[in-house]
Design an enzyme around this catalytic site. Structure first.
Site, PDB file in Angstrom:
ATOM      1  N   LYS A 175      43.682  19.041   5.976  1.00 31.14           N
ATOM      2  CA  LYS A 175      43.860  17.935   6.927  1.00 31.14           C
ATOM      3  C   LYS A 175      42.484  17.258   7.097  1.00 31.14           C
ATOM      4  CE  LYS A 175      43.453  16.202  11.128  1.00 31.14           C
ATOM      5  NZ  LYS A 175      43.007  14.880  10.841  1.00 31.14           N
ATOM      6  N   GLU A 250      32.228  25.300  11.948  1.00 30.59           N
ATOM      7  CA  GLU A 250      30.900  24.685  11.865  1.00 30.59           C
ATOM      8  C   GLU A 250      30.928  23.505  12.815  1.00 30.59           C
ATOM      9  OE1 GLU A 250      28.368  25.879  10.653  1.00 30.59           O
ATOM     10  OE2 GLU A 250      29.180  27.365   9.265  1.00 30.59           O
TER      11      GLU A 250
HETATM   12  N1  LIG Z   1      29.303  19.292  12.963  1.00 32.91           N
HETATM   13  C1  LIG Z   1      29.764  18.281  12.294  1.00 32.91           C
HETATM   14  O1  LIG Z   1      29.640  18.254  11.084  1.00 32.91           O
HETATM   15  C2  LIG Z   1      30.445  17.194  12.992  1.00 32.91           C
HETATM   16  C3  LIG Z   1      30.340  17.018  14.348  1.00 32.91           C
HETATM   17  N2  LIG Z   1      30.971  16.002  14.949  1.00 32.91           N
HETATM   18  C4  LIG Z   1      30.794  15.828  16.407  1.00 32.91           C
HETATM   19  O2  LIG Z   1      32.050  15.585  16.966  1.00 32.91           O
HETATM   20  C5  LIG Z   1      32.046  14.329  17.669  1.00 32.91           C
HETATM   21  C6  LIG Z   1      33.399  13.698  17.574  1.00 32.91           C
HETATM   22  O3  LIG Z   1      33.774  13.535  16.209  1.00 32.91           O
HETATM   23  P1  LIG Z   1      35.285  13.743  15.801  1.00 32.91           P
HETATM   24  O4  LIG Z   1      35.555  13.322  14.427  1.00 32.91           O
HETATM   25  O5  LIG Z   1      36.123  13.120  16.864  1.00 32.91           O
HETATM   26  O6  LIG Z   1      35.359  15.339  15.822  1.00 32.91           O
HETATM   27  P2  LIG Z   1      36.617  16.218  16.024  1.00 32.91           P
HETATM   28  O7  LIG Z   1      36.213  17.607  16.286  1.00 32.91           O
HETATM   29  O8  LIG Z   1      37.541  15.578  16.991  1.00 32.91           O
HETATM   30  O9  LIG Z   1      37.349  16.126  14.585  1.00 32.91           O
HETATM   31  C7  LIG Z   1      37.111  16.990  13.488  1.00 32.91           C
HETATM   32  C8  LIG Z   1      38.441  17.289  12.799  1.00 32.91           C
HETATM   33  O10 LIG Z   1      39.302  18.001  13.702  1.00 32.91           O
HETATM   34  C9  LIG Z   1      40.531  17.302  13.851  1.00 32.91           C
HETATM   35  N3  LIG Z   1      41.068  17.549  15.183  1.00 32.91           N
HETATM   36  C10 LIG Z   1      40.896  16.803  16.312  1.00 32.91           C
HETATM   37  N4  LIG Z   1      41.567  17.357  17.346  1.00 32.91           N
HETATM   38  C11 LIG Z   1      42.183  18.466  16.870  1.00 32.91           C
HETATM   39  C12 LIG Z   1      43.017  19.475  17.451  1.00 32.91           C
HETATM   40  N5  LIG Z   1      43.345  19.441  18.737  1.00 32.91           N
HETATM   41  N6  LIG Z   1      43.449  20.478  16.671  1.00 32.91           N
HETATM   42  C13 LIG Z   1      43.103  20.536  15.369  1.00 32.91           C
HETATM   43  N7  LIG Z   1      42.332  19.612  14.749  1.00 32.91           N
HETATM   44  C14 LIG Z   1      41.865  18.594  15.495  1.00 32.91           C
HETATM   45  C15 LIG Z   1      40.145  15.855  13.605  1.00 32.91           C
HETATM   46  O11 LIG Z   1      41.267  15.057  13.344  1.00 32.91           O
HETATM   47  P3  LIG Z   1      41.205  13.478  13.663  1.00 32.91           P
HETATM   48  O12 LIG Z   1      40.242  12.919  12.711  1.00 32.91           O
HETATM   49  O13 LIG Z   1      42.559  13.027  13.433  1.00 32.91           O
HETATM   50  O14 LIG Z   1      40.757  13.360  15.083  1.00 32.91           O
HETATM   51  C16 LIG Z   1      39.211  16.019  12.423  1.00 32.91           C
HETATM   52  O15 LIG Z   1      39.930  16.236  11.234  1.00 32.91           O
HETATM   53  C17 LIG Z   1      30.926  13.558  17.031  1.00 32.91           C
HETATM   54  O16 LIG Z   1      30.441  12.580  17.869  1.00 32.91           O
HETATM   55  C18 LIG Z   1      29.935  14.649  16.761  1.00 32.91           C
HETATM   56  O17 LIG Z   1      29.217  14.928  17.926  1.00 32.91           O
HETATM   57  C19 LIG Z   1      31.753  15.150  14.227  1.00 32.91           C
HETATM   58  C20 LIG Z   1      31.882  15.256  12.883  1.00 32.91           C
HETATM   59  C21 LIG Z   1      31.216  16.289  12.158  1.00 32.91           C
END
Ligand SMILES: NC(=O)C1=CN([C@@H]2O[C@H](COP(=O)(O)OP(=O)(O)OC[C@H]3O[C@@H](n4cnc5c(N)ncnc54)[C@H](OP(=O)(O)O)[C@@H]3O)[C@@H](O)[C@H]2O)C=CC1
Ligand SMILES: O=C(O)CCC(=O)C(=O)O
Length: 481
Positions: A175, A250
């Site tokens: 996903k 992570e």
């Molecule tokens: N450590 C890292 O590498 C990263 C950190 N971040 C941090 O996260 C913040 C927000 O980014 P964001 O992309 O919204 O991060 P999220 O944690 O929301 O998203 C990461 C993944 O999880 C999915 N997801 C979201 N909600 C759920 C849930 N309830 N159950 C299972 N899977 C879920 C997302 O889907 P969907 O895309 O559909 O929301 C996406 O595929 C950033 O501003 C940053 O601070 C973000 C990206 C990478």
């Protein structure tokens, strides 16, 4: 806007239309629609999980030569198409074309590495404490794994989860992040032609709350590997642990970059610019806090301000761009919010702080640097995930080390110094999972373990041979005569 092409989910070896689609928009050029990508509903998620379950018995016991050949084929095709896939990546995520081609190359190399791992599987054969008995310790595939990936590395992170999962005999339901489905779809299309039996690999695009949540809660999914935000990661951990599924997370970072008095100033400035601002600061390994000792502090601030004048913000596909746009309106608002917070907390704005106008409409933000910050400020404590960093002055190395470790996170940490004594001490006493000496905090190799400590990570390491800890389970067999 011209009508966009449709891209479907991949379930049980078939391309399956979605009931709904979302449009993938180029953050460098908001009128550029890359395509419409299917949003899976719950029935499609469960169909993908069932297909993976059905494929698991045969795949987990399949020959290592076939597994090697399919993974190697995927790696070869990714590397051959690196320019085209890099262009797609830069278009959907906004990192610059050279950075995007670099990420695609990393993904290709990861598939090649794990193709090789299929041929290097090993176990232990041991004498027992009982006469006439021998012991074997072997690894078997975990089962069906749900891989949930973020938007900031649209092909490398899916690659570093999919490749070990398949190499060690697991079946996959991927996903990808809703913001960047394009590279995941392209990767799925390559996998669909690489010889994997139906059901071994499945792609279900769509929202985290529907698709991600269904994967996390399904009793038919044996493990979840997640990269993303702390909030979502912690919820996933609770759900997985409560049903005894394996989980690997992570998440965020607030990575420190220490600059000591004895550092090479020019090198320190270059690596700091790389750490904080390249890839638009959208790396969990990016540094957003520079901890600088008093003897070099003023020179460092001045040199950074000067160096930042020449950083070119612009369209990710345009030659000469150093930093592309922020990925989305929501992320831009988060970055701007922290710029306001920094100013209201009393930090001094040294460079940037506002939007940049380009030829196209996009989410362009000037790289932003604060000085005269305090360690207790929110801009020093909270992950921003954009091109926003701050400088804190400290008296000496001991104070720098204490401040570097004073965070709930522990992903990566860097030190710029010409002193072997301080470099060695920092390697040993940093509370981060990855330590960089005279190198940026971001930008890692693909064949060695990746991961952090404290609030940044949970579970076993990703990448390199260490990935087998998550994707396999150990079996101990006793053989009598
Ligand atoms: N450590 C890292 O590498 C990263 C950190 N971040 C941090 O996260 C913040 C927000 O980014 P964001 O992309 O919204 O991060 P999220 O944690 O929301 O998203 C990461 C993944 O999880 C999915 N997801 C979201 N909600 C759920 C849930 N309830 N159950 C299972 N899977 C879920 C997302 O889907 P969907 O895309 O559909 O929301 C996406 O595929 C950033 O501003 C940053 O601070 C973000 C990206 C990478
Ligand atoms: O720094 C890198 O090369 C990897 C960073 C990363 O994995 C991330 O930001 O999610």
């Amino acid at each position: 806007m011209a009508e966009a092409k449709r891209f479907d989910n991949y379930i049980n070896g078939e391309w399956v239309a979605g009931g709904d689609y979302s449009t993938n928009i180029n953050p460098s050029e908001l009128t550029d629609a890359i395509g419409d990508y299917a949003k899976a509903d719950l029935a499609q998620v469960h169909a993908a999980i069932d297909a993976a379950r059905a494929a698991f018995p045969a795949w987990s016991t399949s020959g290592i030569q076939a597994r090697h050949d399919s993974l190697d084929k995927v790696g070869t095709e990714i590397l051959a198409r690196r320019e085209e896939l890099g262009t797609l990546l830069a278009r959907e995520e906004g990192k610059t074309l050279p950075e995007a081609i670099g990420e695609v190359t990393r993904a290709g190399n990861i598939f090649k590495f794990f193709a090789g791992e299929c041929l290097r599987l090993s176990g232990d054969y041991l004498p027992s404490v009982r006469p006439g008995v021998n012991v074997e310790v072997t690894r078997e595939a975990l089962g069906v794994v749900g891989l949930i990936t973020p938007w900031n590395f649209p092909i490398a992170i899916p690659a570093w989860k999919i490749a070990p999962a398949l190499a060690y005999g697991n079946c996959v339901v991927l996903k990808p992040a809703d913001l960047v489905p394009g590279c995941a779809w392209a990767l799925a299309e390559i996998l669909s032609r690489a010889g994997f039996p139906a059901g071994v690999f499945n792609l279900v695009m769509g929202s985290g709350r529907v698709v991600g949540d269904a994967l996390v809660h399904s009793p038919k999914v044996d493990g979840i590997s997640f990269t993303g935000s702390v909030g979502v990661g912690r919820q996933i951990a609770v759900s997985c642990v409560s049903r005894q599924a394996k989980v690997q997370l992570e998440m965020g970072g607030k990575n420190p970059q220490i600059i000591l008095d004895d550092a090479d100033l020019k090198q320190a400035v270059e690596l700091s610019v790389q750490s904080a601002f390249y890839s638009t600061g959208q790396r969990c390994t990016a540094s957003s806090r520079f901890i600088v000792t008093a003897g070099i502090h003023d020179q460092f601030v001045e040199a950074m301000a000067e160096r930042m004048k020449s950083i070119k913000v612009g369209h990710a596909l345009k030659a000469g761009t150093d930093i592309g746009p922020v990925v989305s309106q929501a992320q831009l608002e988060q970055d701007m919010k922290y710029i306001d917070i920094g100013q209201s907390e009393g930090a001094r704005l040294v460079s940037g702080g506002g939007l940049v106008t380009c030829d196209t409409e996009g989410y362009f933000l000037a790289p932003t640097l604060f000085a005269d910050s305090e360690a207790s400020m929110r801009i020093s404590q909270e992950e921003i995930f954009g091109p926003v960093a701050n400088i804190v002055r400290v008296a000496d190395y001991e104070a720098a080390l204490a401040m570097a470790n004073d965070t709930e996170f522990g992903l990566s940490a860097g030190i710029a110094t010409t002193s072997l004594k301080y470099a060695n001490h920092f390697k040993r006493h940093s509370q981060a999972g990855m330590v960089m000496v005279n190198l940026p905090t971001a930008g890692v190799d693909y064949h060695v373990p990746f991961g952090g400590r404290k609030g940044s990570s949970y579970g076993s390491r990703e990448q390199g041979r260490y990935a087998q800890e998550f994707y396999t389970v150990v079996k101990t067999s006793y053989i009598g005569s």
